[in-house]
Design a protein around this motif. Sequence first.
Motif, mmCIF file in Angstrom:
data_model
loop_
_atom_site.group_PDB
_atom_site.id
_atom_site.type_symbol
_atom_site.label_atom_id
_atom_site.label_comp_id
_atom_site.label_asym_id
_atom_site.label_seq_id
_atom_site.Cartn_x
_atom_site.Cartn_y
_atom_site.Cartn_z
ATOM 1 N N GLN A 1 0.832 -1.207 0.000
ATOM 2 C CA GLN A 1 0.000 0.000 0.000
ATOM 3 C C GLN A 1 0.866 1.257 0.000
ATOM 4 O O GLN A 1 0.557 2.239 -0.679
ATOM 5 C CB GLN A 1 -0.926 0.010 1.221
ATOM 6 N N ASP B 1 0.806 4.182 -2.788
ATOM 7 C CA ASP B 1 0.619 5.593 -2.439
ATOM 8 C C ASP B 1 1.794 6.451 -2.889
ATOM 9 O O ASP B 1 1.616 7.620 -3.247
ATOM 10 C CB ASP B 1 0.401 5.732 -0.925
ATOM 11 N N ARG C 1 -3.277 4.902 6.056
ATOM 12 C CA ARG C 1 -3.877 4.148 4.967
ATOM 13 C C ARG C 1 -3.430 2.675 4.982
ATOM 14 O O ARG C 1 -4.241 1.766 4.770
ATOM 15 C CB ARG C 1 -3.527 4.810 3.635
ATOM 16 N N LEU D 1 -5.199 0.819 7.767
ATOM 17 C CA LEU D 1 -6.583 0.525 7.388
ATOM 18 C C LEU D 1 -6.645 -0.709 6.496
ATOM 19 O O LEU D 1 -7.554 -1.540 6.623
ATOM 20 C CB LEU D 1 -7.206 1.726 6.670
ATOM 21 N N VAL D 2 -5.692 -0.841 5.583
ATOM 22 C CA VAL D 2 -5.646 -2.021 4.719
ATOM 23 C C VAL D 2 -5.475 -3.287 5.564
ATOM 24 O O VAL D 2 -6.111 -4.314 5.298
ATOM 25 C CB VAL D 2 -4.515 -1.884 3.679
ATOM 26 N N TYR E 1 -11.100 3.931 4.431
ATOM 27 C CA TYR E 1 -10.091 3.885 3.358
ATOM 28 C C TYR E 1 -10.655 4.450 2.065
ATOM 29 O O TYR E 1 -9.994 5.241 1.371
ATOM 30 C CB TYR E 1 -9.642 2.433 3.158
ATOM 31 N N GLU E 2 -11.868 4.057 1.724
ATOM 32 C CA GLU E 2 -12.495 4.540 0.482
ATOM 33 C C GLU E 2 -12.697 6.056 0.524
ATOM 34 O O GLU E 2 -12.398 6.761 -0.448
ATOM 35 C CB GLU E 2 -13.822 3.837 0.274
ATOM 36 N N ASP F 1 -11.032 8.233 2.320
ATOM 37 C CA ASP F 1 -9.727 8.879 2.279
ATOM 38 C C ASP F 1 -9.171 8.877 0.862
ATOM 39 O O ASP F 1 -8.613 9.873 0.394
ATOM 40 C CB ASP F 1 -8.766 8.167 3.234
ATOM 41 N N THR F 2 -9.336 7.749 0.160
ATOM 42 C CA THR F 2 -8.861 7.652 -1.222
ATOM 43 C C THR F 2 -9.575 8.648 -2.119
ATOM 44 O O THR F 2 -8.943 9.341 -2.928
ATOM 45 C CB THR F 2 -9.065 6.228 -1.761
#
Length: 324
Positions: A213, A217, A232, A235-236, A305-306, A308-309
């Motif tokens: 990840q 990023d 992030r 979270l993954v 996560y979604e 934030d992305t």
Amino acid sequence: MSKELAQFYSLCLQGDVNSAVAFLRSVPSKTEEMEALEARFASRFFSPPHVEISASDDFVRNVIYCYHDYFRAVLTNQTTAEEAEMELVNKISRILHAPSSATIDSLEEALAAAFKERGYHFLGGVTPPFRGPYIWREERVLEFEVELPFAKRSVTVHMMSDFLLESWIGFATCENKHVGGWAKDNALFCNAICYKDLQAAEFQISYLKHEAQHMDDFLHFPHLTPADLEYRAKLVELIYSADHQVLNKFLLEAKNDPQFPHPFASYRILNNLSRLVFEKEVEKEASMWAKKEYSTISAAAFSLYENDTNALKQNFGHRVKQFL
């Protein structure tokens, strides 16, 4: 591991050896392991400090002793990090016969070349918030395919072993805790001692997906802070985990201090997950989280996560045209 030892190491990993040792001394009924730890930390950090180094090369030993002095200074608050780094520069400059005006980055580049000549890998730089190199002798290279929430990545992993130094984190825990590894733009580096079973969740999720990840990023959101990167990646871990084990680790290490990216990311996750799962500001008790089905926690982590992305894609605009 007992709750007392977990708390002790948590303080060490927050860069506060003084508080860690004070806590250990306060435990009323110590085990033999705790008593041995107390003696070992007294030998390492307090008068007269002493650490054994397995290398026989005097140059290697002298350089490592310089970093030990730096670690001791910053981890026990003997001086400021800036003053400790100035003293480190002075000592390394003398060993390398470099000008006093040399920067720590240039000195560590020279050290990397010198260690390579002696058969070692040397990676300098900062593991926030302190400096400190990783020095190892052996590595092998493996290839993996990694699935992430919105991507798949092919990654090259350098499996490192036979360490002489694992930055300040190894020193702060008397080598009882290890840095699992790190990510660079084009490869991952893994501490092989941490992962005996490469099929286990600890490696597949907490190392491989976490570090992949970071690589993803680096490509799409190159200006993220270390704390944002850790937020992030952690979270993954929660998205792909099967139970509460990783979350419990985050609960223990969480600390509201941006200087320490890992504990601060855990603190952010704890706050944000609490709002989604409990509809409250923060829930710190592991027993309360244990009452929730883990699928609920995983789904909440995916939502964070979604979101934030999507926010990052808006902020970075043209940088993410190839994303997804």
